[in-house]
Scaffold this active site. Structure first.
Site, PDB file in Angstrom:
ATOM      1  N   GLY A  32      33.121  42.080  19.304  1.00 19.22           N
ATOM      2  CA  GLY A  32      33.668  40.949  20.052  1.00 19.22           C
ATOM      3  C   GLY A  32      33.434  39.661  19.297  1.00 19.22           C
ATOM      4  N   GLY A  35      34.466  31.646  19.785  1.00 12.58           N
ATOM      5  CA  GLY A  35      33.977  30.378  19.263  1.00 12.58           C
ATOM      6  C   GLY A  35      33.460  30.491  17.849  1.00 12.58           C
ATOM      7  N   GLY A  37      30.844  32.532  16.824  1.00 14.13           N
ATOM      8  CA  GLY A  37      29.959  33.677  16.669  1.00 14.13           C
ATOM      9  C   GLY A  37      30.671  34.973  16.921  1.00 14.13           C
ATOM     10  N   LYS A  54      24.113  40.242  16.848  1.00 11.34           N
ATOM     11  CA  LYS A  54      24.767  39.054  17.384  1.00 11.34           C
ATOM     12  C   LYS A  54      24.580  37.914  16.399  1.00 11.34           C
ATOM     13  CE  LYS A  54      25.288  36.412  21.662  1.00 11.34           C
ATOM     14  NZ  LYS A  54      24.845  36.269  23.066  1.00 11.34           N
ATOM     15  N   ASP A 148      27.175  32.428  34.130  1.00 14.18           N
ATOM     16  CA  ASP A 148      28.451  33.085  33.806  1.00 14.18           C
ATOM     17  C   ASP A 148      28.388  34.552  34.237  1.00 14.18           C
ATOM     18  OD1 ASP A 148      31.056  33.239  32.938  1.00 14.18           O
ATOM     19  OD2 ASP A 148      30.534  33.609  30.839  1.00 14.18           O
TER      20      ASP A 148
END
Length: 349
Positions: A32, A35, A37, A54, A148
């Site tokens: 995935g 932005g 990253g 990540k 979120d």
């Protein structure tokens, strides 16, 4: 070239080997991106274990990996099973920083929409609701809000590791520490106006009104999420992320009467409406009564005859072996909370 294109060029590519002080990792595939990253599946050279990496570029406007580290360190201290511990970390000069974590399986959005009914069975919906709530409670316990809450930020463990009955909370980039840094860990004073953080579909009424979010707002977003995966739809599902005012109006309308009945169709109406009205009664400074919300979920399970070992939709051949509230109760340890308060890195100092 745009700033995003420049940042993307700094991210790792498939087949590249990334070195940390302790190990080397081969980039297998991108999982995935957003932005500045991305998240990758990587293979650790020692032992060939598959893990997740990540990354965020050095020129990112708002660093998020530091927030991930603080949250995951706190979760490790209180021994929460719903978070992926950081196994390694490092940086590639002038390109990106990275964290190495457990590789998880499909997220709950993917699992729901892959079903022909577009919803989970009642048994799975309620068991997943309990686990998601436990992870939220643990996050609040260590002093952070998620801001979120949505199905894409909860994933099951990998079937290959036998963790596909465990639900993990992901992505703390929009998180915020809600307690202060003083000895008593007082609640931070709310800002008069706060920029919107979250996903419009699941965001709380306060978030959509640009008010400071608190623990109750994570639980309100959780409720919208579990209504969706129980019934398959939300009344505002066709509205776009930018239509915040209309989504806000729809959410205000579903608080009672026929609109509430429509909102909770195919759900445990009595229990879910009780939770909704309870959350609406909370204030910014309120400490949610998580036990009361679990109590409502437990009654829903009894009403719909959900057995404690009834299989999950994504593993119908095996009895459920994931954690329940009794397991959460065993983890509540005042000594661990005291240890957390004494840890400056986990508390964000």
């Amino acid at each position: 070239m745009s700033s995003e294109d420049t940042s993307n060029s700094k991210l790792p590519i498939v087949g590249e080997n990334i070195e940390s002080k302790h190990n080397s990792y081969e980039i297998i595939k991108m999982l995935g991106k957003g932005g500045f990253g991305a998240v990758y599946q990587v293979k650790r050279q020692k032992g060939a274990e598959m893990l997740a990496m990540k990354c965020e570029t050095f020129d990112v406007k708002k660093a998020v990996l530091s927030m991930d580290c603080k949250v995951l360190r706190g979760a490790l201290i209180i021994q929460s099973p719903h978070f992926c511990a950081v196994q390694d970390r490092g940086k590639i000069a002038d390109r990106f920083r990275f964290l190495i974590m457990k590789l998880v399986g499909k997220n709950l959005w993917e699992l729901r929409v892959s079903r022909s009914t577009q919803c989970f069975t009642m048994n799975t919906a309620l068991k997943a609701a309990v686990q998601a709530l436990m992870s939220i409670e643990d996050l609040h316990r260590i002093g952070f809000l998620h801001r979120d809450i949505k199905p894409g930020n909860f994933a099951i463990g990998c079937p290959e590791t036998g963790e596909n009955h465990m639900i993990f909370m992901l992505d703390f980039g929009l998180g915020r520490k809600f307690i202060g840094d003083n000895v008593n860990k007082d609640l931070r004073m709310p800002r008069v106006s706060a920029p919107f953080r979250g996903t419009t579909r699941y965001a709380s009424i306060a978030a959509l009104r640009s008010m400071e979010q608190s623990r109750k707002d994570d639980i309100e977003a959780w409720l919208y999420m579990i209504v969706e995966w129980t019934s398959g739809v939300l009344p505002w599902r066709k509205l776009k992320g930018g239509e915040k005012e209309e989504v806000l109006r729809r959410k205000e309308e579903v608080r009672d009467g026929q609109q509430l009945d429509n909102f909770l169709r195919n759900c445990p109406k009595r229990q879910f409406s009780t939770i909704l009205h309870y959350v609406d009664s909370l204030q910014y400074q309120s400490i949610p009564d998580y036990d009361y919300v679990y109590y409502c979920l437990e009654h829903a399970m009894k009403e719909f005859r959900c057995g404690s070992h009834d299989p999950l939709d994504w593993d119908p051949e095996n009895k459920y072996r994931g954690p329940m509230k009794a397991d959460r109760d065993k983890r509540m340890d005042a000594k661990l909370d005291a240890k957390l308060k004494g840890d400056p890195e986990a508390s964000g100092k």
